[in-house]
Design a protein around this motif. Structure first.
Motif, PDB file in Angstrom:
ATOM      1  N   LYS A   1      -0.886 -15.358   4.037  1.00 52.90           N
ATOM      2  CA  LYS A   1      -0.082 -15.686   2.840  1.00 52.90           C
ATOM      3  C   LYS A   1       1.148 -16.501   3.278  1.00 52.90           C
ATOM      4  CE  LYS A   1      -2.178 -11.801   0.546  1.00 52.90           C
ATOM      5  NZ  LYS A   1      -2.119 -10.747  -0.435  1.00 52.90           N
TER       6      LYS A   1
ATOM      7  N   GLU B   1      -3.653 -14.313  -6.349  1.00 52.78           N
ATOM      8  CA  GLU B   1      -2.255 -14.759  -6.447  1.00 52.78           C
ATOM      9  C   GLU B   1      -2.183 -16.201  -6.969  1.00 52.78           C
ATOM     10  OE1 GLU B   1      -1.159 -13.627  -2.453  1.00 52.78           O
ATOM     11  OE2 GLU B   1      -1.369 -11.531  -3.042  1.00 52.78           O
TER      12      GLU B   1
ATOM     13  N   ALA C   1      -5.647  -3.383  -5.745  1.00 54.99           N
ATOM     14  CA  ALA C   1      -5.635  -2.885  -4.360  1.00 54.99           C
ATOM     15  C   ALA C   1      -4.908  -3.842  -3.416  1.00 54.99           C
ATOM     16  CB  ALA C   1      -7.059  -2.668  -3.882  1.00 54.99           C
TER      17      ALA C   1
ATOM     18  N   GLY D   1      -8.129  -5.976   0.161  1.00 55.23           N
ATOM     19  CA  GLY D   1      -7.194  -5.155  -0.618  1.00 55.23           C
ATOM     20  C   GLY D   1      -6.785  -3.943   0.192  1.00 55.23           C
TER      21      GLY D   1
ATOM     22  N   LEU E   1     -11.230  -9.366   4.127  1.00 50.94           N
ATOM     23  CA  LEU E   1     -10.161 -10.347   3.987  1.00 50.94           C
ATOM     24  C   LEU E   1      -8.872  -9.523   4.006  1.00 50.94           C
ATOM     25  CD1 LEU E   1      -9.335 -13.287   3.534  1.00 50.94           C
ATOM     26  CD2 LEU E   1      -9.775 -13.011   1.104  1.00 50.94           C
TER      27      LEU E   1
HETATM   28  O1  LIG Z   1      -4.848 -10.403  -0.795  1.00 48.72           O
HETATM   29  C1  LIG Z   1      -5.321  -9.937   0.227  1.00 48.72           C
HETATM   30  C2  LIG Z   1      -6.068 -10.769   1.174  1.00 48.72           C
HETATM   31  O2  LIG Z   1      -6.368 -12.012   0.636  1.00 48.72           O
HETATM   32  C3  LIG Z   1      -5.153  -8.504   0.554  1.00 48.72           C
HETATM   33  O3  LIG Z   1      -3.822  -8.272   0.852  1.00 48.72           O
HETATM   34  P1  LIG Z   1      -3.392  -6.850   1.482  1.00 48.72           P
HETATM   35  O4  LIG Z   1      -4.320  -6.592   2.641  1.00 48.72           O
HETATM   36  O5  LIG Z   1      -1.970  -7.058   1.916  1.00 48.72           O
HETATM   37  O6  LIG Z   1      -3.545  -5.847   0.401  1.00 48.72           O
END
Ligand SMILES: O=C(CO)COP(=O)(O)O
Length: 284
Positions: free
Chosen positions: A22, A112, A201, A242, A262
Motif C-alpha cells: 500500500k 481501497e 477483514a 484480509g 494477498l
Molecule cells: O488489503 C489487503 C491486501 O491487499 C489486506 O490488508 P491487511 O492484510 O492489512 O488486512
C-alpha cells in the motif's frame, strides 16, 4: 520433515504470497525489505512458493535493479495501473511503463481503489484489459463489505464483481501467463490471479475463517469453470486477503481452492512475511 502436499500443489498450482505494501516505504526502505526477504528465504522455499512484493510506484525501479542485479527469486509488481495506454492522464501510470520495469503483476480493483477512488466495475474491467494488453498478470480483487456479509449474499456479490471484471475475456487469456516476466520467474498459474478480499477483514484484524475463505474462493473457481471451462479454471490461482498473519496462514491456506494470500500490513514486517511465505512453501 517430509513436505506435505497442499491441495493447491496437487492441482499443480504453485502457491503465491503477494505483499501489498500500500502507501508505505520509500524506495530506500523498499530495498532494505526486499534484501531481508531474499536473505531469509531459502532457495527451496522460493521454489515451492512464489513470493511477490507490490511496492508503491516510486520504489519499483529500485526493486527492479536489486532483483535483477542480485538475481533474486522474488517477484514484484504494482498496486494499480491506468486503463489508458498513454496521454493526458495526470498522475496515472500505464501498463507499458510497468512492463518496461519488468513488473509481472499488477493489482486491479482493490477495495481501497473502489471505495476511495470511485473505481466501478467498468473501470476495473478496463484495467484488467490494460494489464493483459501489456503482458502483466492482473491480481483482480473482489470482496464484500460487512452489510453484504450480514445479508448473506457475499457469494453472489463476489461472483458478480468477477463476471463484470472479466467481461470480454477469453479462456486463452485466463490460461496464458503474462509475458512481462523478469521479476523472479514465472509462477505456474495462468494469466490472471483472483484475490478474494472481504472488505470487513482488511486492516481490521478480523480475519475470515478458513471456511469463509474456502467458500468464496471455491465459488469463484466454479464460476470461472462455468464461464471459461474447467481447464482454465483449474489453472487460475485464487488468493485470500484480509488480516493474514503468520499465525493464521496455515488455516487460511488449508482450503483446496485457496492458492495463496494477498498480505497487507504483515508484509511490511520482514520476519512476519517470511514466516507466511515459509508456511505456504511448507504446505503445512
Ligand atoms: O488489503 C489487503 C491486501 O491487499 C489486506 O490488508 P491487511 O492484510 O492489512 O488486512
Amino acid at each position: 520433515m517430509a513436505r506435505k502436499t497442499t491441495p493447491a500443489r496437487r492441482e499443480g498450482r504453485r502457491p503465491l504470497i503477494a505483499g501489498n505494501w500500500k502507501m508505505n516505504l520509500t524506495h530506500l526502505e523498499a530495498i532494505g525489505l526486499v534484501q531481508k526477504l531474499a536473505f531469509s528465504l531459502k532457495e527451496p522455499e522460493l521454489e515451492a512458493a512464489e513470493v511477490v512484493v507490490l511496492p508503491p510506484f516510486t520504489a519499483l525501479r529500485s526493486v527492479q535493479t536489486l532483483v535483477t542485479g542480485d538475481k533474486l527469486e522474488v517477484g514484484y509488481g504494482a498496486q494499480d495501473l491506468s486503463a489508458h495506454d498513454s496521454g493526458a492522464y495526470t498522475g496515472e501510470v500505464s501498463g507499458a511503463m510497468l512492463a518496461a520495469l519488468a513488473c509481472r503483476y499488477v493489482v486491479v480493483g482493490h477495495s481501497e481503489r473502489r471505495a476511495l477512488h470511485g473505481e466501478d466495475d467498468a473501470v476495473v474491467a478496463s484495467k484488467v484489459q490494460a494489464a493483459l494488453r501489456h503482458g502483466l498478470v492482473p491480481i483482480l480483487c473482489v470482496g464484500e463489505g460487512l452489510d453484504v456479509r450480514r445479508a448473506g449474499t457475499h457469494v453472489s456479490h463476489c461472483t458478480t464483481q468477477l463476471d463484470a471484471a472479466l467481461e470480454g475475456l477469453t479462456a486463452e487469456q485466463l490460461l496464458a501467463p503474462g509475458d512481462g516476466a523478469g521479476s523472479g520467474g514465472a509462477g505456474s498459474g495462468g494469466g490472471v490471479v483472483i484475490a478474494y478480499e472481504p472488505v470487513w477483514a482488511i486492516g481490521t484484524g478480523e480475519v475470515a475463517t478458513p471456511e469463509d475463505a474456502q467458500e468464496v474462493c471455491g465459488a469463484i473457481r466454479s464460476r470461472l469453470a462455468e464461464r471459461f471451462g474447467p481447464e482454465a479454471a483449474a489453472v487460475v490461482r485464487i488468493l485470500y486477503g484480509g488480516s493474514v498473519k503468520a499465525a493464521n496462514t496455515v488455516g487460511i491456506l488449508a482450503g483446496p481452492d485457496v492458492d495463496g494470500a494477498l498480505v497487507g500490513g504483515a508484509s511490511l514486517d520482514a520476519d512476519e512475511f517470511v514466516q507466511i511465505c515459509r508456511t505456504a512453501a511448507d504446505g503445512s
